[in-house]
Design an enzyme around this catalytic site. Structure first.
Site, short mmCIF file in Angstrom:
data_model
loop_
_atom_site.label_atom_id
_atom_site.label_comp_id
_atom_site.label_asym_id
_atom_site.label_seq_id
_atom_site.Cartn_x
_atom_site.Cartn_y
_atom_site.Cartn_z
CE LYS A 80 -0.56 0.32 5.02
NZ LYS A 80 -0.21 1.53 5.09
CG ASP A 81 3.63 2.01 2.71
OD1 ASP A 81 2.39 2.93 3.12
OD2 ASP A 81 4.30 1.47 3.74
NE ARG A 129 -6.76 4.53 2.14
CZ ARG A 129 -7.10 3.68 3.27
NH1 ARG A 129 -8.37 3.29 3.39
NH2 ARG A 129 -6.17 3.24 3.87
NE ARG A 130 -5.85 3.87 7.25
CZ ARG A 130 -4.69 3.70 7.67
NH1 ARG A 130 -3.95 4.42 8.31
NH2 ARG A 130 -4.51 2.43 7.59
NE ARG A 147 3.30 9.92 8.53
CZ ARG A 147 4.61 10.43 8.06
NH1 ARG A 147 4.63 11.74 7.62
NH2 ARG A 147 5.65 9.70 7.93
NE ARG A 153 0.66 5.79 12.12
CZ ARG A 153 0.55 5.83 10.94
NH1 ARG A 153 -1.06 5.60 10.75
NH2 ARG A 153 1.22 5.92 9.85
CB CYS A 239 0.35 9.64 -0.29
SG CYS A 239 1.95 10.87 -0.46
#
Length: 298
Positions: A80-81, A129-130, A147, A153, A239
């Site tokens: 996903k990165d 997106r989130r 981050r 986190r 991103c």
């Protein structure tokens, strides 16, 4: 024979690389595998949202440079990165069996779902997106940037008194922290990032390791990776924008959930469709259609 795997240095990244290392060694015990830690720009800049740093290869560029230079033999990333276009000379060799594709909420308090959160609740995420999808479901939420790696986190959530944070289920599974999950967010609430939960095994195009990776890769996971990456590559997203796709594999069909929008997240479209044939071409058509809608609305 010795193979050097390039990896980011976070606990999760190292666990992912160790997963590939173990798969190789289990397949052929005569191969010596070493994991080399490489620090990336995304690991060093932690005070800004991802979409404000301005680089598609936030978590990959330094690793890919060493791969191209022959300092490492293969690279392992969270798929996903990965940016939509790889550097010239590199390609993906496949993937192992994926972890969960979904996002989840981790709660800091006695909550059980997003609906339990009080009005104006503070939720942390560094992903546009989130953020967009959270606010679409609960416009009253206050979304703040967070981050760092998973453990960082979780600590920030408590120290900064957030009500919840959003994380990928896959990372929590791999870290042995599944009990932290408060609510799984399915496609009806939050469409995942393209190829979330999938490990990217990246090689030089002329690498002699392709036959080896073919022996350890998961065919269904690799197929899902290819289809979701097809969507990402057609959109050519980054991103900087809300973008995601999730393909559910079935025997004679696939189900696609997709999201795409502009940088301000003001014009966002979603799509859900069951596809029964010519999967790649249909996903390509859907991506072009969604991109056109966003551009027309802008």
């Amino acid at each position: 024979m010795k193979i050097i795997i390039g990896s980011r240095g976070s606990k999760l990244a190292l666990l992912q690389s160790e997963e590939v290392k173990k798969a190789i060694e289990d397949h052929d015990s005569s191969i010596e595998v070493e994991v080399k830690v490489i620090h990336t720009k995304g690991d060093k800049i932690l005070d800004k949202p991802l979409n404000q740093i301005g680089d598609k290869g936030l978590f990959t560029k330094e690793i890919e440079t060493q791969l191209l230079n022959g300092e490492i033999d293969l690279a392992v990333h969270s798929m996903k990165d990965m940016p939509s276009v790889l550097p010239v000379g590199l390609m993906f060799a496949g993937t192992l069996k994926p972890a969960s594709p979904y996002d989840c909420l981790i709660f800091n308090g006695n909550y059980h779902s997003i609906d339990d959160l009080p009005k104006g609740a503070i939720v942390g995420t560094g992903s546009i997106r989130r953020k967009y999808q959270l606010l679409k479901y609960r416009p009253d939420l206050k979304i703040i940037n967070i981050r760092g790696n998973v453990l960082t986190r979780l600590k920030k959530m408590e120290e900064e008194n957030m009500d919840a944070i959003v994380l990928a289920v896959a990372g929590l599974q791999r870290l042995g922290l599944k009990e932290k999950i408060g609510q799984y967010l399915d496609d009806s609430i939050m469409i995942p990032a393209c190829a979330q939960g999938i490990l990217a095994i990246e090689l030089k195009k002329d690498s002699p390791l392709f036959p080896l990776i073919n022996q350890i890769k998961d065919d269904d996971g690799t197929r899902r990776m290819e289809l979701e990456r097809r969507f990402l590559q057609t959109i050519n997203g980054s991103c900087h924008v809300p973008i995601g796709a999730h393909v559910i594999m079935r025997k004679d069909e696939i189900e696609l959930y997709a999201i795409f929008g502009d940088e301000e997240a003001k014009n966002v479209v979603t799509h859900h469709e069951t596809i029964t044939k010519d999967y790649e071409n249909r996903i390509h058509q859907i991506a072009l259609m969604m991109k056109k809608k966003v551009e027309e609305n802008g």
